[in-house]
Write an enzyme that holds these catalytic residues in place. Structure first.
Site, PDB file in Angstrom:
ATOM      1  N   CYS A  79       0.827  -1.213   0.000  1.00  0.00           N
ATOM      2  CA  CYS A  79       0.000   0.000   0.000  1.00  0.00           C
ATOM      3  C   CYS A  79       0.866   1.271   0.000  1.00  0.00           C
ATOM      4  O   CYS A  79       1.479   1.571  -1.015  1.00  0.00           O
ATOM      5  CB  CYS A  79      -0.983  -0.072   1.174  1.00  0.00           C
ATOM      6  SG  CYS A  79      -2.439   0.926   0.889  1.00  0.00           S
ATOM      7  N   HIS A 169      -3.335  -5.147   1.615  1.00  0.00           N
ATOM      8  CA  HIS A 169      -2.586  -5.438   2.851  1.00  0.00           C
ATOM      9  C   HIS A 169      -2.612  -6.931   3.137  1.00  0.00           C
ATOM     10  O   HIS A 169      -3.521  -7.394   3.848  1.00  0.00           O
ATOM     11  CB  HIS A 169      -3.230  -4.718   4.035  1.00  0.00           C
ATOM     12  CG  HIS A 169      -3.098  -3.239   3.994  1.00  0.00           C
ATOM     13  ND1 HIS A 169      -2.115  -2.557   4.668  1.00  0.00           N
ATOM     14  CD2 HIS A 169      -3.828  -2.303   3.354  1.00  0.00           C
ATOM     15  CE1 HIS A 169      -2.242  -1.261   4.463  1.00  0.00           C
ATOM     16  NE2 HIS A 169      -3.276  -1.081   3.658  1.00  0.00           N
ATOM     17  N   GLU A 171      -0.877  -8.400   5.179  1.00  0.00           N
ATOM     18  CA  GLU A 171      -0.618  -8.565   6.633  1.00  0.00           C
ATOM     19  C   GLU A 171      -1.903  -8.446   7.447  1.00  0.00           C
ATOM     20  O   GLU A 171      -1.916  -8.766   8.627  1.00  0.00           O
ATOM     21  CB  GLU A 171       0.446  -7.562   7.105  1.00  0.00           C
ATOM     22  CG  GLU A 171      -0.018  -6.138   7.328  1.00  0.00           C
ATOM     23  CD  GLU A 171      -0.214  -5.316   6.050  1.00  0.00           C
ATOM     24  OE1 GLU A 171      -0.179  -5.886   4.942  1.00  0.00           O
ATOM     25  OE2 GLU A 171      -0.440  -4.097   6.173  1.00  0.00           O
TER      26      GLU A 171
HETATM   27  N1  GLN Z   1      -3.722   6.302   0.956  1.00  0.00           N
HETATM   28  C1  GLN Z   1      -2.428   6.030   1.532  1.00  0.00           C
HETATM   29  C2  GLN Z   1      -1.330   6.816   0.816  1.00  0.00           C
HETATM   30  O1  GLN Z   1      -1.590   7.433  -0.163  1.00  0.00           O
HETATM   31  C3  GLN Z   1      -2.121   4.561   1.461  1.00  0.00           C
HETATM   32  C4  GLN Z   1      -3.111   3.800   2.287  1.00  0.00           C
HETATM   33  C5  GLN Z   1      -2.546   2.608   2.996  1.00  0.00           C
HETATM   34  O2  GLN Z   1      -1.334   2.393   3.084  1.00  0.00           O
HETATM   35  N2  GLN Z   1      -3.432   1.835   3.560  1.00  0.00           N
HETATM   36  O3  GLN Z   1      -0.225   6.802   1.250  1.00  0.00           O
END
Ligand code: GLN
Length: 189
Positions: A79, A169, A171
């Site tokens: 992410c 994710h 995890e």
């Molecule tokens: N929206 C977050 C970003 O732009 C990422 C979201 C996340 O890691 N769950 O960094």
């Protein structure tokens, strides 16, 4: 085998739990000195990429992290971690670590309704659970990138050389297969 988990912000504890399930030692990376410890790979967790990028700069960690990954340290970004590794971030003037040949769109599913759960294929593993939280997706790949997962026509996992990324994710799911994939394919070499 020892894996460093970037622990400036975000969901780093959950990654350490997954590694523990796999009986893999891990430690938290909180400052520049921690980056000099011996490690077979590094995990860049989810969280807020802008905040993590800012902290990496303020703590003078960005350049050493970048050169370690450039020299071959296996890196798994989930992410926000995926966003940190991307060479191109839509509407962002500059990348952070910027080593992987992917273009990404942040909060690509919308800010409020952007969190969802699904199950989809991960190349070489099969169907796995995926939790998305204000997730990015990959809009374009280049270089030696291999696409590993797609959900509704968007690329959500990929790898290139020593780098593995997922916009969901792993995890936060019941499966530890993606972590196992990272350890076996990237770190045990
Ligand atoms: N929206 C977050 C970003 O732009 C990422 C979201 C996340 O890691 N769950 O960094």
């Amino acid at each position: 085998m020892k894996i460093g988990v970037l622990a400036l912000q975000g969901a780093f504890i959950e990654h350490r739990r997954k590694l523990e399930e796999l009986k893999i030692d891990s430690f938290e990376i909180r400052n520049k000195k921690d980056l000099n410890q011996d490690m077979n790979g590094i995990i860049l967790p989810g969280g807020e990429s802008t905040t993590m990028g800012k902290l990496l700069r303020e703590l003078y960690m960005l350049e050493s992290l970048k050169s370690k990954i450039k020299e071959g340290l296996p890196a798994f970004g989930t992410c926000a971690g995926l966003i940190l590794l991307a060479k191109d971030i839509a509407e962002n003037p500059e990348p952070h670590i910027g080593l992987m040949n992917i273009s990404v769109k942040r909060n690509a599913y919308g800010r409020q309704l952007g969190s969802f759960f699904t199950e989809a294929e991960f190349k070489g593993i099969g169907k796995i659970p995926m939790t998305f939280i204000r997730a990015p997706y990959i809009v374009k790949v280049d270089g030696q990138v291999t696409v590993l997962s797609e959900v509704e026509g968007h690329i959500v996992a990929a790898e290139e050389k020593n780098m593995l990324v997922s916009s969901y994710h792993p995890e936060l799911t019941s499966s530890n297969k993606v972590h196992q994939y990272f350890i076996e394919k990237f770190c045990e070499k």
